[in-house]
Design a protein around this motif. Sequence first.
Motif, PDB file in Angstrom:
ATOM      1  N   LEU A   1     -25.463  -1.797   6.755  1.00 43.60           N
ATOM      2  CA  LEU A   1     -24.255  -1.097   6.297  1.00 43.60           C
ATOM      3  C   LEU A   1     -24.498  -0.370   4.978  1.00 43.60           C
ATOM      4  CD1 LEU A   1     -21.224  -0.412   6.451  1.00 43.60           C
ATOM      5  CD2 LEU A   1     -20.733  -2.682   5.495  1.00 43.60           C
ATOM      6  N   ALA A   2     -25.263  -0.989   4.073  1.00 44.73           N
ATOM      7  CA  ALA A   2     -25.526  -0.354   2.770  1.00 44.73           C
ATOM      8  C   ALA A   2     -26.214   0.996   2.976  1.00 44.73           C
ATOM      9  CB  ALA A   2     -26.386  -1.271   1.897  1.00 44.73           C
ATOM     10  N   MET A   3     -27.168   1.045   3.877  1.00 47.82           N
ATOM     11  CA  MET A   3     -27.842   2.313   4.166  1.00 47.82           C
ATOM     12  C   MET A   3     -26.856   3.304   4.793  1.00 47.82           C
ATOM     13  SD  MET A   3     -31.223   2.910   6.523  1.00 47.82           S
ATOM     14  CE  MET A   3     -31.940   4.533   6.733  1.00 47.82           C
ATOM     15  N   ALA A   4     -26.036   2.822   5.715  1.00 48.11           N
ATOM     16  CA  ALA A   4     -25.064   3.705   6.379  1.00 48.11           C
ATOM     17  C   ALA A   4     -24.114   4.338   5.359  1.00 48.11           C
ATOM     18  CB  ALA A   4     -24.282   2.916   7.431  1.00 48.11           C
ATOM     19  N   GLU A   5     -23.750   3.569   4.322  1.00 48.01           N
ATOM     20  CA  GLU A   5     -22.797   4.078   3.321  1.00 48.01           C
ATOM     21  C   GLU A   5     -23.422   5.134   2.406  1.00 48.01           C
ATOM     22  OE1 GLU A   5     -19.190   1.792   2.427  1.00 48.01           O
ATOM     23  OE2 GLU A   5     -20.507   0.026   2.469  1.00 48.01           O
TER      24      GLU A   5
ATOM     25  N   ASP B   1     -18.714   7.901   5.058  1.00 49.01           N
ATOM     26  CA  ASP B   1     -17.615   7.198   4.390  1.00 49.01           C
ATOM     27  C   ASP B   1     -16.965   6.208   5.343  1.00 49.01           C
ATOM     28  OD1 ASP B   1     -17.848   8.611   1.949  1.00 49.01           O
ATOM     29  OD2 ASP B   1     -16.808  10.335   2.845  1.00 49.01           O
ATOM     30  N   PHE B   2     -16.795   4.970   4.887  1.00 49.63           N
ATOM     31  CA  PHE B   2     -16.233   3.910   5.723  1.00 49.63           C
ATOM     32  C   PHE B   2     -14.843   3.536   5.237  1.00 49.63           C
ATOM     33  CE2 PHE B   2     -19.572   2.369   8.621  1.00 49.63           C
ATOM     34  CZ  PHE B   2     -20.593   3.223   8.231  1.00 49.63           C
TER      35      PHE B   2
ATOM     36  N   VAL C   1     -17.653   7.856  12.056  1.00 52.60           N
ATOM     37  CA  VAL C   1     -17.065   7.904  10.711  1.00 52.60           C
ATOM     38  C   VAL C   1     -17.329   9.278  10.085  1.00 52.60           C
ATOM     39  CG1 VAL C   1     -17.082   5.430  10.157  1.00 52.60           C
ATOM     40  CG2 VAL C   1     -19.184   6.755   9.911  1.00 52.60           C
ATOM     41  N   PRO C   2     -16.525   9.672   9.073  1.00 54.36           N
ATOM     42  CA  PRO C   2     -16.755  10.979   8.447  1.00 54.36           C
ATOM     43  C   PRO C   2     -18.085  11.017   7.692  1.00 54.36           C
ATOM     44  CG  PRO C   2     -14.589  10.079   7.839  1.00 54.36           C
ATOM     45  CD  PRO C   2     -15.333   8.988   8.541  1.00 54.36           C
ATOM     46  N   LEU C   3     -18.791  12.128   7.817  1.00 48.81           N
ATOM     47  CA  LEU C   3     -20.013  12.330   7.024  1.00 48.81           C
ATOM     48  C   LEU C   3     -19.647  12.389   5.548  1.00 48.81           C
ATOM     49  CD1 LEU C   3     -21.881  15.154   8.975  1.00 48.81           C
ATOM     50  CD2 LEU C   3     -22.882  12.944   8.302  1.00 48.81           C
ATOM     51  N   LYS C   4     -20.493  11.839   4.712  1.00 47.06           N
ATOM     52  CA  LYS C   4     -20.325  11.963   3.267  1.00 47.06           C
ATOM     53  C   LYS C   4     -20.618  13.403   2.874  1.00 47.06           C
ATOM     54  CE  LYS C   4     -21.352   8.379  -0.054  1.00 47.06           C
ATOM     55  NZ  LYS C   4     -20.259   7.593   0.510  1.00 47.06           N
ATOM     56  N   ALA C   5     -19.921  13.907   1.855  1.00 48.78           N
ATOM     57  CA  ALA C   5     -20.232  15.251   1.376  1.00 48.78           C
ATOM     58  C   ALA C   5     -21.691  15.275   0.937  1.00 48.78           C
ATOM     59  CB  ALA C   5     -19.308  15.608   0.210  1.00 48.78           C
TER      60      ALA C   5
END
Length: 326
Positions: free
Chosen positions: A70-74, A78-79, A99-103
Motif C-alpha cells: 500500500l505504501a508504494m501504491a500511495e 490517492d486513496f 483509484v484516482p491517479l496522483k497529480a
Amino acid sequence: MARVIPIDSDRQGVIDAAIEILSKARPVALPTETVYGLAADATDPVAITSIYETKGRPRFNPLICHMADLAMAERYADFDPISRALAARFWPGPLTLVVPLKAGSSIHPLATAGLDTVGIRVPKGFAGDLIRAFDRPLAAPSANSSGKISPTTAEHVEADLGGRIDLIVDGGPCPVGVESTIVKVEDGRIRMLRPGGIAAEDIEEATGLAVERLKPAGTAAIEAPGMLASHYAPNAHVRLDAQSIAPGEALIRFGDAEIAGEKDASIVLNLSRHGDLAEAAANLFGYLKQADQARPSGIAVMPIPMQGLGEAINDRLKRAAAPRSA
Ligand code: TXA
Ligand code: MG
C-alpha cells in the motif's frame, strides 16, 4: 522461444533474470495468485506498448498496475478511507482497487489508457517480491492473446505466447485461478466492476457496506472497457446450466449429481466433486482448455451456484458462452 525458469530453483537468480528483461522495456510472464500476468514497467511507454503488441490487445483497455504494498501504491494514487481499508484488509491478494491517479504520477498514460484513474493491486508471492526488488509498478494483464482464456499454468503461457516473449517464470498452477475482483469506491459506495478472486460477501463483511454490481451486462463500456468484448472464447460452443448431455459434448461437472447422457460425453471433467467453489475457480480455465482440446461438439457446463466465488465463475462462463463479436 521463451526461456521457462521455475522459481524454486534459485529465487534471487530468477528475480535478477526478470529485472534484466524488464530494464530493457520488455515484458516478462510471471505467476500471480490469480492467473499468469504479462508484466512490464508501468512507467515506460515502450514497455507498455510491448504488452499491447504481444497480446494483440486494444489500447483503449487499461492495464492493472501491480505494486509491492500500500505504501508504494500511495506514491502513485490517492486513496480514500474505504479504499485504504480494503487495501489493508485484502492486500496482498486478488483485489484490484480503481483509484484516482496522483497529480504528476509517473504511471504512463498508456497503462491507464489515458484515464484519470488507475487499477492497482498487490499480488502475493513471487510477483510481489519482484516488484519490491524492481522498485517500480508493473503493468500486467493476463498473459494470453487478447480474447483467449487466461493462463493458470506456465505451460498455458508457453503454448500461446512462447514464441513472442523472452522469459516465463514458472510458479506452478495459480491457486485462485480467476482474475482479481475489481472495485471502485465512489461517494462512499463500493461498486464492483468485475467479480473475481475475492467474494463480494467478504468485501461486505469487511466494510459493512453493500457491494453494488454493474448491470446490465454490456453497459459497462466506460467503467471497465475490457469487460465488454467476447472474452475467454474457446473454439467449441459453450452451453451453460446443462441439465443433460448430447452425445459428443464435453461435460464440465460441478458436484456429483446425476446428469442424463453423461456416458455419451466425449470427456468429463469435474470442477469440484464436493461442490467447493474455490476449488472450482482454481480448475475452471484449465478445464475449459482441456475440454476444448478434446474437439467436442460443444462444451456443456452444469449449473454453478451464484454465491461467493460462484459469481466470478459464472461471469467467466457467461463470457465463454457469449456469441463471438467481430
Ligand atoms: O488477477 C488479475 O487481475 C490479473 C493478474 C495478472 O493480476 N490481471 C488481469 O488483467 O486480469 P486484465 O488486463 O486481463 O484485466 C484488467 C481489467 C480490464 O477489464 C480493465 O478494463 C480494468 O481491469 N481496468 C484497469 N484499469 C482500470 C481503470 N482505471 N478503470 C476501470 N477499469 C480498469
Ligand atoms: Mg485478461
